[in-house]
Write a protein that holds these residues in place. Structure first.
Motif, PDB file in Angstrom:
ATOM      1  N   TYR A 184      64.654  10.096  81.119  1.00  0.00           N
ATOM      2  CA  TYR A 184      66.119   9.947  81.182  1.00  0.00           C
ATOM      3  C   TYR A 184      66.623   9.339  79.877  1.00  0.00           C
ATOM      4  CZ  TYR A 184      65.175  10.453  86.157  1.00  0.00           C
ATOM      5  OH  TYR A 184      64.745  10.924  87.373  1.00  0.00           O
ATOM      6  N   ALA A 185      67.897   9.598  79.563  1.00  0.00           N
ATOM      7  CA  ALA A 185      68.437   8.999  78.336  1.00  0.00           C
ATOM      8  C   ALA A 185      69.948   8.936  78.366  1.00  0.00           C
ATOM      9  CB  ALA A 185      68.001   9.804  77.112  1.00  0.00           C
ATOM     10  N   ALA A 208      69.264   5.379  73.933  1.00  0.00           N
ATOM     11  CA  ALA A 208      68.342   4.661  74.813  1.00  0.00           C
ATOM     12  C   ALA A 208      67.577   5.673  75.651  1.00  0.00           C
ATOM     13  CB  ALA A 208      69.105   3.695  75.711  1.00  0.00           C
ATOM     14  N   HIS A 209      66.248   5.607  75.562  1.00  0.00           N
ATOM     15  CA  HIS A 209      65.396   6.586  76.243  1.00  0.00           C
ATOM     16  C   HIS A 209      64.396   5.916  77.154  1.00  0.00           C
ATOM     17  CE1 HIS A 209      66.526  10.424  74.308  1.00  0.00           C
ATOM     18  NE2 HIS A 209      67.132   9.578  73.503  1.00  0.00           N
ATOM     19  N   ASP A 210      64.396   6.366  78.414  1.00  0.00           N
ATOM     20  CA  ASP A 210      63.394   5.911  79.373  1.00  0.00           C
ATOM     21  C   ASP A 210      62.161   6.789  79.211  1.00  0.00           C
ATOM     22  OD1 ASP A 210      61.836   5.195  81.516  1.00  0.00           O
ATOM     23  OD2 ASP A 210      63.085   6.238  82.999  1.00  0.00           O
ATOM     24  N   GLY A 212      59.044   5.684  80.217  1.00  0.00           N
ATOM     25  CA  GLY A 212      57.988   5.167  81.096  1.00  0.00           C
ATOM     26  C   GLY A 212      57.278   4.001  80.440  1.00  0.00           C
ATOM     27  N   LYS A 213      56.520   4.299  79.404  1.00  0.00           N
ATOM     28  CA  LYS A 213      55.853   3.270  78.595  1.00  0.00           C
ATOM     29  C   LYS A 213      55.658   3.850  77.198  1.00  0.00           C
ATOM     30  CE  LYS A 213      53.226  -0.078  77.191  1.00  0.00           C
ATOM     31  NZ  LYS A 213      53.794  -1.432  76.968  1.00  0.00           N
ATOM     32  N   ILE A 269      66.644   2.728  71.310  1.00  0.00           N
ATOM     33  CA  ILE A 269      66.324   1.707  72.314  1.00  0.00           C
ATOM     34  C   ILE A 269      65.318   2.308  73.292  1.00  0.00           C
ATOM     35  CG2 ILE A 269      67.249   0.311  74.214  1.00  0.00           C
ATOM     36  CD1 ILE A 269      69.972   0.399  72.731  1.00  0.00           C
ATOM     37  N   ILE A 270      64.186   1.629  73.440  1.00  0.00           N
ATOM     38  CA  ILE A 270      63.138   2.134  74.334  1.00  0.00           C
ATOM     39  C   ILE A 270      63.261   1.436  75.688  1.00  0.00           C
ATOM     40  CG2 ILE A 270      60.654   2.298  74.722  1.00  0.00           C
ATOM     41  CD1 ILE A 270      60.355   2.400  71.635  1.00  0.00           C
ATOM     42  N   VAL A 271      63.434   2.241  76.723  1.00  0.00           N
ATOM     43  CA  VAL A 271      63.486   1.730  78.096  1.00  0.00           C
ATOM     44  C   VAL A 271      62.188   2.134  78.779  1.00  0.00           C
ATOM     45  CG1 VAL A 271      64.674   1.959  80.330  1.00  0.00           C
ATOM     46  CG2 VAL A 271      66.008   1.786  78.205  1.00  0.00           C
ATOM     47  N   GLU A 273      60.671   2.312  82.276  1.00  0.00           N
ATOM     48  CA  GLU A 273      60.578   2.328  83.743  1.00  0.00           C
ATOM     49  C   GLU A 273      59.252   3.020  84.053  1.00  0.00           C
ATOM     50  OE1 GLU A 273      62.837   1.455  86.265  1.00  0.00           O
ATOM     51  OE2 GLU A 273      64.400   0.679  84.929  1.00  0.00           O
ATOM     52  N   ALA A 274      58.214   2.210  84.240  1.00  0.00           N
ATOM     53  CA  ALA A 274      56.849   2.753  84.309  1.00  0.00           C
ATOM     54  C   ALA A 274      56.702   3.859  85.346  1.00  0.00           C
ATOM     55  CB  ALA A 274      55.870   1.621  84.610  1.00  0.00           C
ATOM     56  N   LYS A 283      55.572   8.529  80.267  1.00  0.00           N
ATOM     57  CA  LYS A 283      56.082   9.854  80.649  1.00  0.00           C
ATOM     58  C   LYS A 283      56.088  10.718  79.374  1.00  0.00           C
ATOM     59  CE  LYS A 283      59.878   8.047  82.697  1.00  0.00           C
ATOM     60  NZ  LYS A 283      61.046   7.882  83.609  1.00  0.00           N
TER      61      LYS A 283
END
Lengths: 336, 418
Positions: A184-185, A208-210, A212-213, A269-271, A273-274, A283
């Motif tokens: 997601y972003a 900002a990008h989710d 995972g890790k 920005i790194i998000v 959400e594992a 991910k």
């Protein structure tokens, strides 16, 4: 006149092939000097997958990532990794590498468990040492364990593969679980528009990008920045002109892509959400960064000018035409 | 995370030093003793019946070692990741400008160019179609079979008509997006070497194992007789997922018994390779008074060009992602991929989602404006969260970070506001 505006773009992106099996495999050979050979089918096309996969192997085996030699994309020696596409390699090949590394280290763990007198499930491999998770001081050296394995006639080889859980889509309704996980972003753009020339200058991008890790945060930032650049081109410049099946601008003289001159400051920005099924929660991030950039920029231009746009790329000609139309309408309203 | 961990660390690229010092070898940097250069004769018309190729004059030119046509393909004369609909060398029908007609291998690049110019093509032009809407109309020129429709993907969830009846605001717009070139820094390239009954191909690719299968099929070999080595690759962005130079170089090496290198010029890369699909998207969004999305109705019409490539995958992905990262209870999506005589379209970074992303995000801003909300508010009311179902009724259980990305961006904007 120069007018400023800001805009948002959001996206989601399924990791891996849509509703299809798309496995990847890996082989690991742990050598008796503590270095590692990793064989993966995953083609590194400049995005950095070989480095990321080395980091995953190194994390499992407790060695330096720089000591993992990656041989990638050679069908003579590497197992299939599937395409480097669908933002799938960190997630899918990453899991394959993790499994292969875990298999390769089993003989070491068995040996160390005997020596240390603890179950092998309680052992940790880190920094070339094997130790119980509750007592890092009581360790045995990794290389010594490899040598002991060799003396006992045991190889330290591993293979692994991973296929994400998906289901096909129903033909009539599309019902199904096409991807095991999604990235997601959200991106935000600030622009300045010259109302005389129609030129758009992108002043700032925040992305900002989710993921995972982030296995390698710098590589993730690189993907985000590169994606933003490509998305900026998609928003404002890039268009292949095709007339009667003939490409009229088949070259960089007439097909414009962004250069450093066109790029603003990009704040990545790194998000995290594992993702519980991914390697250490990862991910993917390969494709997502370019997806929200164009809408964020177009929404920012609309915010600046008070006019909506429905066609990419948003060239100066389209902006000037829209402004002329808007003025015409305002003129008519004022006249009546 | 403690310093002895390998993950979560910003390590430089393993091959970074070789790349920045120019030691890294891309396919065009490779050469072998006795190596031949290669070229492809391509169609300059979009739709035609190929009647004959006269190659004798080209064969007689000094330095020319081989001129190959469709007759010289020992195995299956077709490639393609989803549908094998693209001829390695055109046998009877040309479907686009750039279709490969003949191959040349010669001692020098100059001899290759002369031989390509000496091949005489006779063909009969056919009526062509360049717009997907026209290609779907009855009586349109057909590229193959009985229809130009390659794929119709449907997503149906809930009842959109009901959502429309209850909606406080409905927004409908039509969006268009262009053909886009991948523009990877390094153009497509392959070097092929035959050794006995085996062949090795060094190539710039995103999918070496797929290439292996296609080369084996084209040469009529078992897969373990073919070795594909992915050489350092200067970008792909989806443009190196299709077969480009691999089978052509392999065919020439197979016939001549000598190493053969085929490298595209930038212009040939533009003409021969797949593109990002241009879409026309009719997008209708309905929301209630509070700004919650109730339903969407979307029609995506994509020009997939002359060959399928990844088209079905691209349009399926577009349909699945048409809602954007939002919860939408009522969804009706139709996505069409249609053959035309344009350059073929396939995978490109984002795989059909950037096009729909453009549409759903402009829709969100227009909805917000009509409801008196700002761009943050409308998205905050609708983003997907764990426990929600997607348009395909997939339950999202965990790792759903859209809300967090929105919050983090807003915080950054607020902090850095002048």
């Amino acid at each position: 006149m120069k007018k400023r505006g800001w805009g948002l773009g959001c996206m989601w992106y399924g990791i891996g092939n849509t509703g299809l099996a798309n496995p990847s495999g890996a082989f690991i050979d742990l050598l008796n000097d503590g270095t590692v050979i990793l064989l993966t089918g995953c083609a590194d096309i400049g995005q950095g997958s070989s480095t990321v996969l080395a980091q995953i192997a190194a994390e499992v085996l407790g060695v330096e990532p720089g000591k993992v030699r990656v041989i990638a994309g050679d069908t003579g020696v590497t197992p299939e990794g599937g395409a480097t596409s669908a933002s799938r390699q960190t997630y899918i090949s990453g899991m394959a590498v993790k499994a292969a590394a875990q298999q390769a280290q089993q003989p070491l763990l068995r040996k160390a468990a005997q020596l240390l007198g603890v179950p092998k499930e309680e052992l940790v491999c880190r920094d070339y040492k094997i130790f119980p998770f509750f007592d890092p001081q009581r360790s045995v050296p990794l290389q010594e364990m490899i040598r002991q394995c060799r003396r006992a006639g045991e190889m330290t080889l591993g293979h692994g593969w991973f296929n994400p859980f998906t289901t096909g889509l129903d033909e009539e309704t599309g019902r199904g679980s096409p991807y095991a996980t999604y990235a997601y972003a959200t991106q935000w753009a600030e622009v300045e528009v010259d109302t005389e020339t129609g030129e758009v200058t992108v002043l700032r991008l925040i992305a900002a990008h989710d993921v995972g890790k982030a296995i390698n945060p710098m590589a993730v930032e690189g993907q985000i920045e590169g994606g933003c650049a490509m998305g900026l081109g998609y928003a404002l410049m890039e268009e292949l002109i095709v007339e009667d099946g003939v490409i009229l601008n088949a070259g960089f003289a007439h097909y414009l892509i962004p250069t450093m001159e066109d790029l603003p400051e990009i704040r990545a920005i790194i998000v995290e959400e594992a993702e519980e099924t991914g390697p250490f929660g990862a991910k993917g991030v390969g494709e997502p960064p370019l997806i929200p950039t164009a809408p964020a920029i177009i929404n920012a231009v609309s915010n600046a000018l008070g006019v909506r746009f429905f066609s990419l790329p948003l060239t100066p000609e389209k902006i000037l035409a829209a402004l002329a139309k808007k003025e015409g309408q305002q003129g008519r309203r004022e006249a009546t | 995370m403690s310093p002895d961990h390998a993950i979560g660390k910003s390590l430089p690229r393993l091959e970074g030093w070789e790349k920045v010092t120019g030691q890294c070898r891309f396919t065009d940097d490779l050469s072998m003793p006795g190596m031949l250069y290669a070229g492809v004769l391509r169609s300059t018309v979009p739709h035609a019946e190929l009647l004959a190729l006269e190659t004798e004059a080209a064969c007689r030119l000094p330095g020319v070692v081989a001129v190959l046509t469709a007759r010289d393909v020992p195995g299956h004369n077709a490639v393609g990741i989803i549908v094998r609909d693209e001829p390695v060398l055109v046998e009877d029908k040309i479907r686009r400008v750039g279709d490969p007609l003949a191959l040349v291998a010669a001692e020098s690049k100059k001899a290759v160019a002369e031989a390509l110019a000496a091949i005489k093509v006779s063909l009969r032009e056919l009526p062509a179609v360049f717009s997907p809407r026209e290609a779907m109309a009855p009586g349109a020129p057909l590229l193959r079979g009985k229809t130009n429709l390659l794929l119709h993907r449907k997503i149906r969830k809930g009842n959109v008509e009901e959502a429309l009846a209850r909606a406080h605001v409905v927004v409908e717009n039509t969006y268009t997006t262009p053909f886009v070139e991948h523009a990877a820094l390094e153009p497509e390239a392959s070097l092929a070497l035959r050794e006995g009954n085996s062949i090795t191909v060094w190539t710039s690719t995103q999918n070496p194992h797929f290439d292996r299968g296609e080369i084996a099929s084209v040469l009529g070999l078992e897969q373990n007789r073919v070795r594909v080595v992915q050489q350092a690759t200067g970008g792909g962005f989806g443009g190196k997922l299709d077969i480009s130079t691999q089978c052509h170089a392999a065919l020439l090496a197979w016939h001549t018994g000598r190493p053969v290198k085929l490298v595209y010029s930038r212009e040939e890369s533009f003409i021969a390779s797949g593109k990002r699909h241009p879409y026309t998207i009719k997008y209708l969004s309905a929301a209630n008074r509070e700004g919650k999305l109730l339903g969407i109705k979307v029609e995506i019409l994509a020009d997939t060009g002359a060959y399928a490539s990844y088209g079905p995958g691209v349009l399926t992905r577009a349909a699945v992602h048409a809602t954007g990262p939002y919860y939408v209870p009522h969804v009706h999506v139709d996505a069409y991929a249609v053959y035309t005589n344009n350059p073929y379209c396939g995978a490109m970074r984002g795989f059909g989602v950037p096009q729909v992303g453009f549409a759903h995000e402009i829709q969100m801003d227009i909805l917000a404006e009509k409801l008196g909300l700002d761009a943050w508010e409308i998205r905050s009311k609708n983003f997907l969260q764990p426990g929600m179902e997607t348009a395909t009724n997939q339950l999202l259980r965990q790792s759903v970070g859209i809300g967090e990305t929105l919050r983090r961006v807003k915080a950054e904007v607020t902090e850095t506001a002048i």
